[in-house]
Design a protein around this motif. Structure first.
Motif, PDB file in Angstrom:
ATOM      1  N   ALA A 188       0.882  -1.008  -0.078  1.00 31.86           N
ATOM      2  CA  ALA A 188       0.182  -0.140   0.241  1.00 31.86           C
ATOM      3  C   ALA A 188       0.727   1.324   0.046  1.00 31.86           C
ATOM      4  CB  ALA A 188      -0.879   0.144   1.197  1.00 31.86           C
ATOM      5  N   LEU A 189       0.449   2.435  -0.394  1.00 30.90           N
ATOM      6  CA  LEU A 189       1.005   3.660  -0.506  1.00 30.90           C
ATOM      7  C   LEU A 189       0.604   4.862   0.395  1.00 30.90           C
ATOM      8  CD1 LEU A 189       1.407   4.213  -4.323  1.00 30.90           C
ATOM      9  CD2 LEU A 189       2.981   3.231  -2.947  1.00 30.90           C
ATOM     10  N   GLY A 190       1.406   5.255   1.096  1.00 29.44           N
ATOM     11  CA  GLY A 190       1.023   6.021   2.284  1.00 29.44           C
ATOM     12  C   GLY A 190       1.113   7.358   1.523  1.00 29.44           C
ATOM     13  N   PRO A 191       0.607   8.471   2.365  1.00 26.26           N
ATOM     14  CA  PRO A 191       0.811  10.129   2.019  1.00 26.26           C
ATOM     15  C   PRO A 191       2.022  10.530   1.723  1.00 26.26           C
ATOM     16  CG  PRO A 191      -0.615   9.671   4.052  1.00 26.26           C
ATOM     17  CD  PRO A 191       0.166   8.549   3.942  1.00 26.26           C
ATOM     18  N   VAL A 192       3.095  10.188   2.325  1.00 25.76           N
ATOM     19  CA  VAL A 192       4.411  10.294   1.760  1.00 25.76           C
ATOM     20  C   VAL A 192       5.012   9.712   0.455  1.00 25.76           C
ATOM     21  CG1 VAL A 192       7.122  10.071   2.268  1.00 25.76           C
ATOM     22  CG2 VAL A 192       5.186  10.453   4.064  1.00 25.76           C
ATOM     23  N   ASP A 193       4.638   8.527   0.269  1.00 28.65           N
ATOM     24  CA  ASP A 193       4.843   7.794  -1.033  1.00 28.65           C
ATOM     25  C   ASP A 193       3.965   8.593  -2.007  1.00 28.65           C
ATOM     26  OD1 ASP A 193       6.157   5.797   0.283  1.00 28.65           O
ATOM     27  OD2 ASP A 193       4.388   4.715   0.795  1.00 28.65           O
ATOM     28  N   TRP A 194       2.868   8.981  -1.954  1.00 28.12           N
ATOM     29  CA  TRP A 194       2.095   9.676  -3.236  1.00 28.12           C
ATOM     30  C   TRP A 194       2.711  11.139  -3.278  1.00 28.12           C
ATOM     31  CZ3 TRP A 194      -1.210   7.637  -6.272  1.00 28.12           C
ATOM     32  CH2 TRP A 194      -1.951   6.473  -5.978  1.00 28.12           C
ATOM     33  N   LEU A 195       3.010  11.731  -2.228  1.00 27.56           N
ATOM     34  CA  LEU A 195       3.945  12.969  -2.323  1.00 27.56           C
ATOM     35  C   LEU A 195       5.292  12.640  -3.161  1.00 27.56           C
ATOM     36  CD1 LEU A 195       3.790  14.706   1.083  1.00 27.56           C
ATOM     37  CD2 LEU A 195       2.778  15.527  -1.185  1.00 27.56           C
ATOM     38  N   LEU A 196       6.080  11.916  -3.093  1.00 22.71           N
ATOM     39  CA  LEU A 196       7.061  11.257  -3.858  1.00 22.71           C
ATOM     40  C   LEU A 196       6.851  11.289  -5.209  1.00 22.71           C
ATOM     41  CD1 LEU A 196       8.806   9.030  -1.328  1.00 22.71           C
ATOM     42  CD2 LEU A 196       9.557  11.248  -1.710  1.00 22.71           C
ATOM     43  N   LEU A 197       5.681  10.115  -5.451  1.00 25.32           N
ATOM     44  CA  LEU A 197       5.390  10.120  -6.903  1.00 25.32           C
ATOM     45  C   LEU A 197       4.844  11.386  -7.615  1.00 25.32           C
ATOM     46  CD1 LEU A 197       3.195   6.956  -6.365  1.00 25.32           C
ATOM     47  CD2 LEU A 197       5.689   7.031  -7.385  1.00 25.32           C
ATOM     48  N   ALA A 198       4.180  12.195  -6.838  1.00 26.49           N
ATOM     49  CA  ALA A 198       3.829  13.615  -7.472  1.00 26.49           C
ATOM     50  C   ALA A 198       5.036  14.326  -7.775  1.00 26.49           C
ATOM     51  CB  ALA A 198       2.803  14.247  -6.606  1.00 26.49           C
ATOM     52  N   ALA A 199       6.246  14.311  -7.043  1.00 29.65           N
ATOM     53  CA  ALA A 199       7.186  15.131  -7.402  1.00 29.65           C
ATOM     54  C   ALA A 199       8.076  14.601  -8.660  1.00 29.65           C
ATOM     55  CB  ALA A 199       8.037  15.095  -6.062  1.00 29.65           C
ATOM     56  N   LEU A 200       7.799  13.535  -8.861  1.00 32.29           N
ATOM     57  CA  LEU A 200       8.484  12.817  -9.940  1.00 32.29           C
ATOM     58  C   LEU A 200       8.614  13.810 -11.446  1.00 32.29           C
ATOM     59  CD1 LEU A 200       8.244   9.035  -9.870  1.00 32.29           C
ATOM     60  CD2 LEU A 200      10.057  10.341  -9.695  1.00 32.29           C
TER      61      LEU A 200
END
Length: 292
Positions: free
Chosen positions: A256-268
């Motif tokens: 599962a992806l947490g909030p920090v993971d989604w932020l990292l993906l959005a920063a790509l």
């Protein structure tokens, strides 16, 4: 050269409609694949952490044909081992419910020899505590079967870690490909607009000013294409996550992806845009100093 002249020139440099659209679509595909690979890596690392924290300290003891006093004696003995946090004998009804998908209603037969399973939650050094538990159980029930979750989950953990490293390698590979695309696009624009660049130089433009025109064009194409690819990948990830959660399986529940993971993906997309700008600047300045 004035900023107004640079702006007008910038609209011409690398502004071929077909080439611009092609690069945006390429960047969209690159970011789509990169975000998917990044999500795989982050999700698998989350699963590894879940396995380490939830299952690595678990043990199970199986007693076949044991009486209730024998089961209680084993439970009491295990509870006295230092480092054991919890001990629980699984009720027969719960075991029958677990076996029902394979045995059907036969699993509810009271005469069916279903082994008694004791769940043990171990803290601290699982190796030494596990050895102590094995010795205690072996003294009371020599025929008992003792399984350590860390032992049979070892190959599963190694496989998941390999997937995480593979995903990380794919992200690096995609970043390298993005930098190469920016390089090729910048050099292609340099060759296509060589006459315009010569005019800009005659008007007093420096190599740094010319390179900035290329950087802006490439940054815009990368950012727009990357945003499209990232949004598409986010939708695919959300769909896959829903499917994974619907499985309700222990081994995949931690993916599962947490909030920090989604932020990292959005920063790509921002990271890839900066990378493309950097490589475009280096390539253009080197080419201008060498040929112009």
């Amino acid at each position: 050269m004035s900023d107004a002249t640079a702006s007008r020139a910038g609209r011409r440099l690398l502004d071929n409609g077909r080439q611009t659209r092609a690069m945006r679509w390429v960047m969209a595909v690159m970011l789509f694949l990169t975000v998917l690979a990044g999500a795989l890596g982050l999700g698998t690392w989350s699963a590894v952490a879940g396995l380490d924290s939830q299952l690595a300290g678990r043990m199970t003891v199986q007693l076949l044909g044991a009486t209730d006093p024998a089961v209680r004696a084993v439970v009491d003995a295990v509870q006295q081992v230092p480092g054991v946090r919890a001990v629980r004998a699984v009720p027969r009804a719960e075991m029958a419910a677990l076996l029902q998908p394979w045995l059907g209603d036969a699993g509810l037969d009271a005469d069916l020899p279903i082994p008694v399973v004791i769940d043990i939650d171990v803290a601290g050094d699982t190796g030494s505590v596990g050895d102590a538990v094995t010795a205690r159980v072996g003294a009371l029930a020599p025929d008992a079967r003792i399984d350590r979750a860390a032992r049979w989950l070892g190959p599963v953990r190694s496989f998941i870690v390999s997937l995480a490293w593979l995903a990380g390698a794919l992200v690096v590979l995609m970043a390298t490909a993005t930098a190469s695309i920016a390089l090729l696009t910048a050099r292609s624009g340099l060759d296509t607009h060589r006459d315009t660049i010569n005019v800009l130089h005659m008007l007093g433009s420096t190599d740094v000013q010319v390179s900035r025109l290329f950087q802006r064009r490439i940054a815009l194409d990368t950012l727009v294409g990357g945003a499209v690819g990232t949004v598409a990948a986010a939708g695919a990830i959300a769909l896959i996550s829903a499917r994974v959660q619907a499985l309700d399986a222990v081994l995949v529940s931690g993916v599962a992806l947490g909030p920090v993971d989604w932020l990292l993906l959005a920063a790509l997309p921002l990271l890839f845009t900066g990378l493309a700008m950097l490589f475009a600047r280096v390539a253009i300045l080197a080419a201008l100093r060498r040929t112009l």
